[in-house]
Design an enzyme around this catalytic site. Sequence first.
Site, mmCIF file in Angstrom:
data_model
loop_
_atom_site.group_PDB
_atom_site.id
_atom_site.type_symbol
_atom_site.label_atom_id
_atom_site.label_comp_id
_atom_site.label_asym_id
_atom_site.label_seq_id
_atom_site.Cartn_x
_atom_site.Cartn_y
_atom_site.Cartn_z
ATOM 1 N N CYS A 130 -21.332 -27.783 -94.408
ATOM 2 C CA CYS A 130 -20.795 -27.762 -93.236
ATOM 3 C C CYS A 130 -19.550 -28.672 -93.330
ATOM 4 O O CYS A 130 -19.342 -29.719 -93.917
ATOM 5 C CB CYS A 130 -21.638 -28.421 -92.080
ATOM 6 S SG CYS A 130 -20.709 -28.559 -90.549
ATOM 7 N N THR A 131 -18.288 -27.948 -92.748
ATOM 8 C CA THR A 131 -17.045 -28.236 -93.043
ATOM 9 C C THR A 131 -16.857 -29.803 -92.215
ATOM 10 O O THR A 131 -15.794 -30.507 -92.553
ATOM 11 C CB THR A 131 -15.810 -27.369 -92.857
ATOM 12 O OG1 THR A 131 -16.148 -26.913 -91.394
ATOM 13 C CG2 THR A 131 -15.774 -26.211 -93.761
ATOM 14 N N HIS A 132 -17.541 -30.025 -91.228
ATOM 15 C CA HIS A 132 -17.561 -31.147 -90.553
ATOM 16 C C HIS A 132 -18.049 -32.582 -91.602
ATOM 17 O O HIS A 132 -17.654 -33.670 -91.344
ATOM 18 C CB HIS A 132 -18.504 -31.381 -89.345
ATOM 19 C CG HIS A 132 -17.998 -30.639 -88.090
ATOM 20 N ND1 HIS A 132 -17.763 -29.250 -87.966
ATOM 21 C CD2 HIS A 132 -17.245 -31.151 -86.842
ATOM 22 C CE1 HIS A 132 -17.323 -29.062 -86.883
ATOM 23 N NE2 HIS A 132 -16.822 -30.083 -86.264
ATOM 24 N N SER A 150 -15.350 -23.885 -85.706
ATOM 25 C CA SER A 150 -15.863 -24.078 -84.275
ATOM 26 C C SER A 150 -15.172 -25.323 -83.693
ATOM 27 O O SER A 150 -15.206 -25.659 -82.463
ATOM 28 C CB SER A 150 -17.330 -24.441 -84.355
ATOM 29 O OG SER A 150 -17.536 -25.508 -85.197
ATOM 30 N N ASN A 178 -18.840 -22.995 -92.579
ATOM 31 C CA ASN A 178 -20.008 -22.271 -93.018
ATOM 32 C C ASN A 178 -21.172 -21.381 -92.173
ATOM 33 O O ASN A 178 -21.561 -20.242 -92.834
ATOM 34 C CB ASN A 178 -20.934 -23.539 -93.669
ATOM 35 C CG ASN A 178 -20.179 -24.137 -95.026
ATOM 36 O OD1 ASN A 178 -20.629 -23.824 -96.068
ATOM 37 N ND2 ASN A 178 -19.369 -24.915 -94.847
ATOM 38 N N TYR A 224 -21.293 -23.753 -83.305
ATOM 39 C CA TYR A 224 -21.830 -22.481 -83.845
ATOM 40 C C TYR A 224 -23.075 -22.283 -84.353
ATOM 41 O O TYR A 224 -23.856 -21.389 -84.183
ATOM 42 C CB TYR A 224 -20.510 -22.056 -84.835
ATOM 43 C CG TYR A 224 -19.367 -21.350 -84.276
ATOM 44 C CD1 TYR A 224 -18.772 -21.586 -83.113
ATOM 45 C CD2 TYR A 224 -18.521 -20.612 -85.409
ATOM 46 C CE1 TYR A 224 -17.650 -20.789 -82.422
ATOM 47 C CE2 TYR A 224 -17.325 -20.062 -84.740
ATOM 48 C CZ TYR A 224 -16.985 -20.362 -83.378
ATOM 49 O OH TYR A 224 -15.775 -19.792 -82.954
ATOM 50 N N GLY A 225 -23.502 -23.504 -84.967
ATOM 51 C CA GLY A 225 -24.823 -23.318 -85.674
ATOM 52 C C GLY A 225 -26.039 -23.116 -84.966
ATOM 53 O O GLY A 225 -27.015 -22.565 -85.462
HETATM 54 N N1 DGL Z 1 -18.068 -26.949 -89.170
HETATM 55 C C1 DGL Z 1 -18.925 -25.869 -88.947
HETATM 56 C C2 DGL Z 1 -19.599 -25.402 -90.276
HETATM 57 O O1 DGL Z 1 -19.369 -25.480 -91.368
HETATM 58 C C3 DGL Z 1 -19.781 -25.697 -87.683
HETATM 59 C C4 DGL Z 1 -20.341 -26.996 -87.082
HETATM 60 C C5 DGL Z 1 -20.944 -26.118 -85.859
HETATM 61 O O2 DGL Z 1 -20.198 -25.594 -84.939
HETATM 62 O O3 DGL Z 1 -22.146 -25.810 -85.606
HETATM 63 O O4 DGL Z 1 -20.815 -24.807 -90.189
#
Ligand code: DGL
Length: 218
Positions: free
Chosen positions: A185-187, A11, A74, A42-43
């Site tokens: 979460c990849t962030h 995202s 994720n 996205y979450g």
């Molecule tokens: N990096 C994302 C993940 O691993 C999404 C964060 C988001 O857009 O809510 O879930």
Amino acid sequence: MSKNPIGIFDSGIGGLTIAHAIKNKLPNESLIYFGDTKHLPYGEKSEQAIKDYSLKIAEFLKKNNCKAIIIACNSASSTAYYHIKKNINSIPIYNVIDPIVSFISKKYFNKKIGVIGTKATIQSGIYENKILEKNSSLSVASLETPLLAPMIEEGFFNDKISQAIVHNYLKDPALADIKQLILACTHYPLIQGLIGDFYTQEIDIIDSASQVALHIKE
Ligand code: DGL
């Protein structure tokens, strides 16, 4: 095909943590990265919206000759992985959840594993279900931490604001006594320092990047 790029999407900037690990493990591969900042986070979106955004991006990457696609998110992995696979079956599709589940279930026994992630990921129950299916000696404590991805995306990394938010989430009783914490979460690897600072005792902070890269390499 072997010279074609690998497509990676998220995202926003979070999936770059995955792209970075892949570049390290597979330095000769070229990558196309798509960050859907228009629709972040996205979450917080509905299942249908996440499926629609993800499939559109995957189709775009395929049209750009990608030989494989990595869902470096994720929230999208937990919601849209099978949807994408069903609609695109000519190239391999990878998610960021299975490699980490497999790593955890082989490495730990009789532990309480903490998981933090977006609402979409945590409410899907995917980590808990998959981990317990592979290793029933483990228990899983999950916590939604919805402010973190937008916070990181806005550039609040290592300051007082981000520290207060991170600490406020991590002190939740649901995560009491954990010794392993999955960053689902990849962030979140981008604030791994802040997360580590919260804990006074030794804790394994597990991010998916290197496990995913290893899996793709294999
Ligand atoms: N990096 C994302 C993940 O691993 C999404 C964060 C988001 O857009 O809510 O879930």
